[in-house]
Design a protein around this motif. Structure first.
Motif, PDB file in Angstrom:
ATOM      1  N   ARG A   1       0.924  -1.231   0.007  1.00 19.39           N
ATOM      2  CA  ARG A   1      -0.023   0.028   0.074  1.00 19.39           C
ATOM      3  C   ARG A   1       0.835   1.378  -0.143  1.00 19.39           C
ATOM      4  O   ARG A   1       1.698   1.624   1.014  1.00 19.39           O
ATOM      5  CB  ARG A   1      -0.784  -0.005   1.287  1.00 19.39           C
ATOM      6  CG  ARG A   1      -2.020   0.980   1.181  1.00 19.39           C
ATOM      7  CD  ARG A   1      -2.906   1.066   2.317  1.00 19.39           C
ATOM      8  NE  ARG A   1      -3.912   1.983   2.194  1.00 19.39           N
ATOM      9  CZ  ARG A   1      -4.457   2.897   3.039  1.00 19.39           C
ATOM     10  NH1 ARG A   1      -4.241   2.689   4.254  1.00 19.39           N
ATOM     11  NH2 ARG A   1      -5.334   3.762   2.807  1.00 19.39           N
TER      12      ARG A   1
ATOM     13  N   GLN B   1      -4.899   9.214   8.640  1.00 22.97           N
ATOM     14  CA  GLN B   1      -4.433   7.803   8.539  1.00 22.97           C
ATOM     15  C   GLN B   1      -2.970   7.647   9.017  1.00 22.97           C
ATOM     16  O   GLN B   1      -2.336   7.289   8.269  1.00 22.97           O
ATOM     17  CB  GLN B   1      -4.626   7.592   7.024  1.00 22.97           C
ATOM     18  CG  GLN B   1      -5.932   7.730   6.620  1.00 22.97           C
ATOM     19  CD  GLN B   1      -6.084   7.314   5.010  1.00 22.97           C
ATOM     20  OE1 GLN B   1      -5.458   6.078   4.536  1.00 22.97           O
ATOM     21  NE2 GLN B   1      -6.845   7.937   4.420  1.00 22.97           N
TER      22      GLN B   1
ATOM     23  N   SER C   1      -0.561   4.248   8.249  1.00 26.64           N
ATOM     24  CA  SER C   1      -1.290   3.533   7.330  1.00 26.64           C
ATOM     25  C   SER C   1      -0.644   2.694   5.840  1.00 26.64           C
ATOM     26  O   SER C   1      -1.453   2.015   5.468  1.00 26.64           O
ATOM     27  CB  SER C   1      -2.743   4.188   6.811  1.00 26.64           C
ATOM     28  OG  SER C   1      -3.350   4.556   7.967  1.00 26.64           O
ATOM     29  N   PHE C   2       0.321   3.078   5.683  1.00 30.81           N
ATOM     30  CA  PHE C   2       1.073   2.969   4.507  1.00 30.81           C
ATOM     31  C   PHE C   2       2.384   2.279   4.473  1.00 30.81           C
ATOM     32  O   PHE C   2       3.172   2.411   5.593  1.00 30.81           O
ATOM     33  CB  PHE C   2       1.399   4.063   3.566  1.00 30.81           C
ATOM     34  CG  PHE C   2       0.220   4.875   3.224  1.00 30.81           C
ATOM     35  CD1 PHE C   2      -0.493   4.405   2.037  1.00 30.81           C
ATOM     36  CD2 PHE C   2      -0.349   5.871   4.014  1.00 30.81           C
ATOM     37  CE1 PHE C   2      -1.645   5.228   1.586  1.00 30.81           C
ATOM     38  CE2 PHE C   2      -1.840   6.576   3.494  1.00 30.81           C
ATOM     39  CZ  PHE C   2      -2.382   6.319   2.577  1.00 30.81           C
TER      40      PHE C   2
ATOM     41  N   LYS D   1       4.181   2.939   7.977  1.00 28.42           N
ATOM     42  CA  LYS D   1       4.051   1.873   9.055  1.00 28.42           C
ATOM     43  C   LYS D   1       5.525   1.995   9.840  1.00 28.42           C
ATOM     44  O   LYS D   1       6.325   2.088   8.823  1.00 28.42           O
ATOM     45  CB  LYS D   1       3.730   0.670   8.577  1.00 28.42           C
ATOM     46  CG  LYS D   1       2.183   0.476   8.290  1.00 28.42           C
ATOM     47  CD  LYS D   1       1.859  -0.851   7.735  1.00 28.42           C
ATOM     48  CE  LYS D   1       0.694  -0.705   7.172  1.00 28.42           C
ATOM     49  NZ  LYS D   1       0.228  -2.136   6.365  1.00 28.42           N
TER      50      LYS D   1
END
Length: 236
Positions: free
Chosen positions: A53, A114, A117-118, A145
């Motif tokens: 992601r 967020q 989140s990646f 992350k």
């Protein structure tokens, strides 16, 4: 994070005016099309994109974001230029690019929405166009992350970069529109490295990007005196 939008209205207007030409490989964006395979393979070589992601910060018309999606990543591209994002969205529809979405949102706002989140964040050719690059670095670090990769590319600040990136590229070779870059906004590698350390990003790899105006060829090298790239990982 900053509550005000970390963007220069003049910079947004400049790129918005050219938005319809993003996907023309012979346009003002030709250099981005030429360097895209180099930066894509460098990123993919350090952290394979398949299944990751990924967030592309300052995605513009989506040249890198689209290429990363085609490597198998699930990509979100963000920018504050409405026109550029519309071009990116239209291209994704026409080209049927898989697993890609675009949002008009600042990186600082997304970091609040967020955090962590990646798997990977890319921020290429963008830091030299914003009022507060440190804020962008902090937001990128917040979005990835722990252990995830954050990639940056920008332009060094010295006499050689002034001569090559502004005088040469904008006034002599006409590779870029005049006024594309502002020398005072260029960032020395030592300055970006300090920003990364403050954001708890571990700098692991540095590469330079060189250009031969005779052969019109770009390549990656150890020379970071003009254009350069950083590969970092979030600590923790």
């Amino acid at each position: 994070m900053n509550q005000t939008v970390n963007a220069d209205p003049a910079e947004l207007a400049k790129f918005s005016d050219l938005a319809h030409r993003w996907w023309d490989p012979e346009s003002e964006f030709r250099p981005l099309h030429q360097i895209n395979p180099l930066r894509l393979e460098w990123i993919n070589g350090l952290s394979p994109l398949q299944g990751q992601r990924v967030l592309d910060v300052g995605c513009g018309g989506g040249i890198l974001a689209d290429a990363m999606a085609r490597k198998g990543a699930q990509v979100t591209g963000i920018d504050l230029s409405t026109k550029a994002l519309r071009v990116a969205q239209l291209h994704a529809l026409e080209a049927q690019t898989p697993d890609i979405e675009y949002r008009e949102v600042s990186v600082e706002t997304l970091a609040q929405e967020q955090p962590g989140s990646f798997d990977m964040v890319t921020c290429m050719e963008m830091l030299e166009h914003v009022p507060d690059p440190d804020s962008v670095v902090r937001a990128c670090a917040a979005l990835v992350k722990p252990g995830g990769w954050v990639f940056f590319s920008t332009i060094n600040r010295n006499l050689k970069s002034f001569l090559f990136a502004i005088v040469g590229a904008e006034y002599v070779l006409n590779m870029l529109p005049r006024g594309t870059h502002e020398y005072a906004k260029f960032i020395r590698p030592s300055e970006l490295a300090a920003s990364c350390r403050a954001a708890e990003l571990d700098l692991l790899h540095t590469r330079g990007l060189e250009y031969n105006p005779i052969t019109q060829r770009y390549w990656l090298s150890a020379d970071t005196s003009v254009n350069y790239l950083f590969a970092t990982r979030r600590l923790g």
